[in-house]
Each structure stands twice: as C-alpha cells, then as structure tokens.
Design a protein around this motif. Structure first.
Motif, PDB file in Angstrom:
ATOM      1  N   THR A  32       0.844  -1.188   0.000  1.00 25.62           N
ATOM      2  CA  THR A  32       0.000   0.000   0.000  1.00 25.62           C
ATOM      3  C   THR A  32       0.883   1.243   0.000  1.00 25.62           C
ATOM      4  O   THR A  32       1.821   1.346   0.802  1.00 25.62           O
ATOM      5  CB  THR A  32      -0.925   0.033   1.234  1.00 25.62           C
ATOM      6  N   SER A  82     -10.827   1.200   4.723  1.00 29.02           N
ATOM      7  CA  SER A  82     -11.200   2.233   3.773  1.00 29.02           C
ATOM      8  C   SER A  82     -10.059   3.218   3.585  1.00 29.02           C
ATOM      9  O   SER A  82      -9.116   3.281   4.387  1.00 29.02           O
ATOM     10  CB  SER A  82     -12.434   2.987   4.266  1.00 29.02           C
ATOM     11  N   ARG A  83     -10.169   3.997   2.528  1.00 27.94           N
ATOM     12  CA  ARG A  83      -9.190   5.041   2.270  1.00 27.94           C
ATOM     13  C   ARG A  83      -9.081   5.979   3.464  1.00 27.94           C
ATOM     14  O   ARG A  83      -7.981   6.347   3.883  1.00 27.94           O
ATOM     15  CB  ARG A  83      -9.594   5.804   1.007  1.00 27.94           C
ATOM     16  N   THR A 106      -3.909  10.641  -0.916  1.00 29.55           N
ATOM     17  CA  THR A 106      -4.481   9.568  -1.719  1.00 29.55           C
ATOM     18  C   THR A 106      -3.835   8.256  -1.315  1.00 29.55           C
ATOM     19  O   THR A 106      -2.720   8.241  -0.764  1.00 29.55           O
ATOM     20  CB  THR A 106      -4.286   9.832  -3.231  1.00 29.55           C
ATOM     21  N   VAL A 107      -4.554   7.179  -1.551  1.00 31.33           N
ATOM     22  CA  VAL A 107      -4.100   5.839  -1.162  1.00 31.33           C
ATOM     23  C   VAL A 107      -4.131   4.951  -2.402  1.00 31.33           C
ATOM     24  O   VAL A 107      -5.104   4.956  -3.162  1.00 31.33           O
ATOM     25  CB  VAL A 107      -5.014   5.233  -0.079  1.00 31.33           C
TER      26      VAL A 107
END
Length: 492
Positions: A300, A381-382, A409-410
């Motif tokens: 991630t 979740s983001r 942002t992810v």
C-alpha cells in the motif's frame, strides 16, 4: 540475412529488459502492453489535479547489478539518486543511521551499528552472531538449503535473536525488501539480502531512489526498441494464443487482430499467464502446472501533501509502526547534478521544474509512505488508512503536528509481488519452455532472486538469452553479482 521478429507481451520491467536486449541483438521487437503506459507495477501516473504519483515507491540497491545495467542501457542511470546513509526513527524519538565507515567489508558498518540507539547492546550482540553465521557461510548456511525451505523467522529463532532485534532490525529490513512477513519468507531470500547488501561489499547497501516519476524511467526503453526498427503498442491486451502443431502460431488481440513472430516472450504476471495459456501448452509444460501455488503479497502506498515542510530527510525508516518508509518526494525530485569528467557539472534534463509535484510545492511538502505486506490494510477504507498513517507521521515527525494535510491519496496493490514463501522456488519455471518459440519473463520465474525490480530485469535478460540460444546465436546479458571486497573475499 533478414532480422528475426519477436513479440513481447507485457511492458513491465521484465518485458522491457527482454525487448531492449533483443533489439540490441538485431531482432525486430514488437512489444504489446495492456496499460496506457510502460513500467507495469513499477510505474506512475498523473492525478486529475495534475500531480505525478508513483503507484508505489520503488528503490534499488548497490547490489542490484542487472537493474543498474538496464538503466544505463536505456539512458536512465542519471535519473536515480544514490544515498550512503539509511536513517531510522522509533516512536520514542530515538534515531539511528546505518552507513559505511572506514573499515573494510564486512566490518564497514560496525561504527554506525555500534551507536544505533534504537537497539540495546543485547540486541546488537544477537544480530552480530547471526551476521557472523551468514558471513562464514558466504550467505548459504546449510540449514536453509532444503527444497521445502524454512522460514526466516524460524532461522532467526534458531540463531537466538532477541525479540527486539527481530522486530527492529530483521523485520524492518526484510519486510520492505521482500514484501512478506518473516514467518512466510524463505530464509534463503532473507539471508541473501544481508549477504549481498550488507556484508559482501561496501557499496551493496547504497540505496538508489528515482528522482523522477517512475514512468519517466522507461522513456528510453521505447526509444531503444523503436530506433532498432521495433514497435511499442500500448492499450493492447493479448486475448488468446493460436497453436499449430504444438507451437505458437500467433497471438490474438482485440478486433480479431493476430500477430505472428519467430519467438514470443510472455512477460505477464503468473496469475494472468495461467488464464491465457491454452490447455495444450499447459499440458506440454509440467513446470507451469504449479503456478497457482505461487501466492501474492500486497503493498500500500499513501501520498500526503502538507502545507509546509515536515522533515528535511530524503527518506526515513520508521520502527514499530504500520508505516515502514517515508519518502520526501519534494526533496527527491529536486535537480540532480551529474559530473562528467573534468568539466563543469551538468544539470539533468528532468530537473528544470517540469513536475508539478515538485514545482508547485515549494512552500509545502509531498511525502510518499510505503507499507509492504499490507494484508491488514486491504479491507480498510481510504479514510481509515489516511487517519492511521497521519497519526503515525505526526507521532514520528513533530513538525507534522502543526502542519495541515492539504490532500491525500491511497494506492493499494493487492497483488504487488509474488510471495517469497518457503519452498516457492520449486514452483518457479525457467524462461525456456517445452513449447517451440515460447519463452517466459517475470520476477516470478526462476531468477535466483525474490520479487524485486532486479529480479524482473534478470528474468528479462535470461529470456532474451534463451531466445538467442534457440536461434543459434547465443549472447550474454545477465550481469554478475557485486564481487566481495575487503575481508569478505576470504569467505566467498
């Protein structure tokens, strides 16, 4: 004599390395890539607001000899900044740096290791004991040389490592390098990292970080192929394979288009390849029957834009946190100066403020965070991931506590790499196959390396060598490992 044609399916590092090598060897290369850009998983793209973001930060090390060779071939060597100092920070604010001193290998890092504040004397002694085991066996202790393998965690326990040494040293380095937890990592891969990067040579540990968005590293690949009469086609997914008399006759694309060649290199993820190969090819190649046993690991990437600078370090390794690495992209994207001979320094072409990420953040700072083996984040979740990472960044960097997070942002890569599980090498096929004209490339093939950019380039070079051998014109592209230096030569 007319040149031979080769079709390369896949524009990631493996396919690009194979394509460039074959183009240099006089073959006409047609490379097809599913995505609208080259680089595969090691690439970047532009957000709607104009910022360039990498899908995940990728780095190289001094011991990655084939990746270095590849960057030189395609004119990207001066787009990578190398650093001699690795900086670590724990939640208590204790920092430590690892860098080479005046002693020869393998003792070149003894000075910085001795003063490494996040580890106690007992931790350091246990680490030194395991390092000596790696040194005395030149990175190949007999207890890990079994087909089924043993996990890195089990090997560390057998070497009587303290729990803090495991968490704050071995875990930190290896989860980042191999994208897997220690109990699911083959000890051979973990030991190899420390032998090649930290023990055998003084420069193996030096970390190279791209000073441009990742996609710009591959501009020269298209040029290298096209200048030799080849073609690079984007947005061109392979839809099927036509087989005649046990050999590949053509590859099918959209709109019933077919392309034929003298050789075919499939440089695809193993999960994609398995679904593309027709039954007759799979039955003719028993080595491909176990592709489903090669599992995948996630990474991630989290991108933060702050309204002010929060660190002056180019990158930081965090200890005891979910976030493992923090890359100061604002600093990394600053001009790189290269020296060519006795003349004046020459500023690289990409350093003139062409990236909005660097250009428009003069009063702020852009950080990219990396979490390898991020299984726990896949279902979050983001918003949850941003909140978790922001809390850790503000704990680690006092300046971030007063800074405003402008945006974030992810990017989750659920199948970022293949998992280097114990015994996984049993399932990794060679680049040659039993099917005429069919060759494979990808970091998941048998390269001797785990899932790294170095492994991907090695696979591409090995595939190119296999193609040329089959055509009766053998050539060598694979580069040797860094030679041991100093006292390490006594153990190699």
């Amino acid at each position: 004599m007319s040149s031979k044609n080769v079709i390369v399916i896949g524009g990631g590092l493996a396919g690009l390395a194979a394509g460039v090598a074959l183009a240099e060897s006089g073959w006409r290369v047609k490379l097809f890539e599913l995505r609208p850009y080259l680089g595969g998983r090691a690439t970047s793209y532009v957000l709607p607001s104009g910022e360039h973001v990498d899908n995940c930060q990728h780095v190289t090390l001094g011991c990655c000899t084939n990746l270095d060779d590849f960057y030189r071939r395609v004119g990207s060597a001066n787009k990578v900044k190398f650093f001699d100092r690795l900086f670590f920070l724990d939640p208590q604010g204790r920092s430590g740096a690892m860098q080479a001193g005046i002693l020869p290998a393998p003792f070149h890092m003894t000075g910085s290791f001795a003063t490494f504040a996040p580890l106690s004397l007992g931790d350091k002694l246990s680490i030194a004991r395991a390092m000596m085991r790696i040194l005395f066996t030149a990175g190949k202790p007999k207890e890990v040389a079994t087909p089924a393998g043993i996990s890195m965690l089990d090997w560390l326990k057998s070497q009587k490592q303290t729990s803090r040494a495991i968490e704050r040293f071995w875990h930190v380095v290896l989860v980042s390098a191999l994208d897997e937890e220690l109990d699911h990592t083959d000890a051979r891969f973990g030991i190899d990292v420390f032998w090649k990067a930290f023990l055998s040579n003084r420069t193996g540990y030096r970390m190279g970080v791209p000073a441009v968005p990742l996609a710009e590293l591959y501009d020269g690949c298209r040029i290298a192929i096209e200048q030799k009469g080849g073609e690079v086609t984007l947005r061109a997914p392979a839809r099927g394979i036509r087989v005649e008399n046990g050999a590949i006759a053509a590859v099918r694309f959209d709109n019933s288009r077919e392309e034929s060649a003298d050789a075919y290199v499939f440089a695809l993820p193993h999960t994609t390849l398995a679904s593309l190969l027709p039954p007759e090819i799979q039955s003719a190649n028993p080595s491909l029957a176990s592709l489903d046993k090669i599992k995948v690991s996630p990474i991630t990437g989290v991108h933060f834009w702050f309204d002010r600078p929060v660190t002056s370090e180019p990158f930081i390794t965090l200890l005891d946190t979910n976030v493992q690495w923090v890359f100061n992209k604002t600093a990394l994207y600053q001009p790189v100066v290269s020296f060519r001979g006795p003349g004046l320094p020459e500023e690289s072409a990409f350093s003139s403020g062409e990236h909005k990420t660097a250009q428009n953040q003069s009063d702020g700072q852009y950080l990219q965070l990396v979490i390898s083996a991020s299984y726990d984040l896949l279902k979050k979740s983001r918003e949850e991931i941003i909140e978790l990472c922001l809390k850790e960044i503000r704990q680690a960097l006092p300046a971030a506590r007063e800074a405003q997070l402008v945006k974030a942002t992810v990017i989750k890569e659920a199948s970022a790499t293949f998992s280097p599980e114990p015994g996984v090498d049993r399932f990794r096929p060679a680049q040659s196959t039993k099917t005429p004209r069919l060759f494979l490339a990808g970091d998941w093939t048998a390269t001797g390396w785990p899932a790294t950019m170095e492994g991907a380039v090695r696979s591409g070079y090995l595939a190119a060598e296999a193609v040329l051998r089959s055509a009766g014109a053998p050539a060598q592209f694979l580069q040797p490992d860094l030679a041991p230096t100093g006292l390490s030569k006594l153990f190699s």
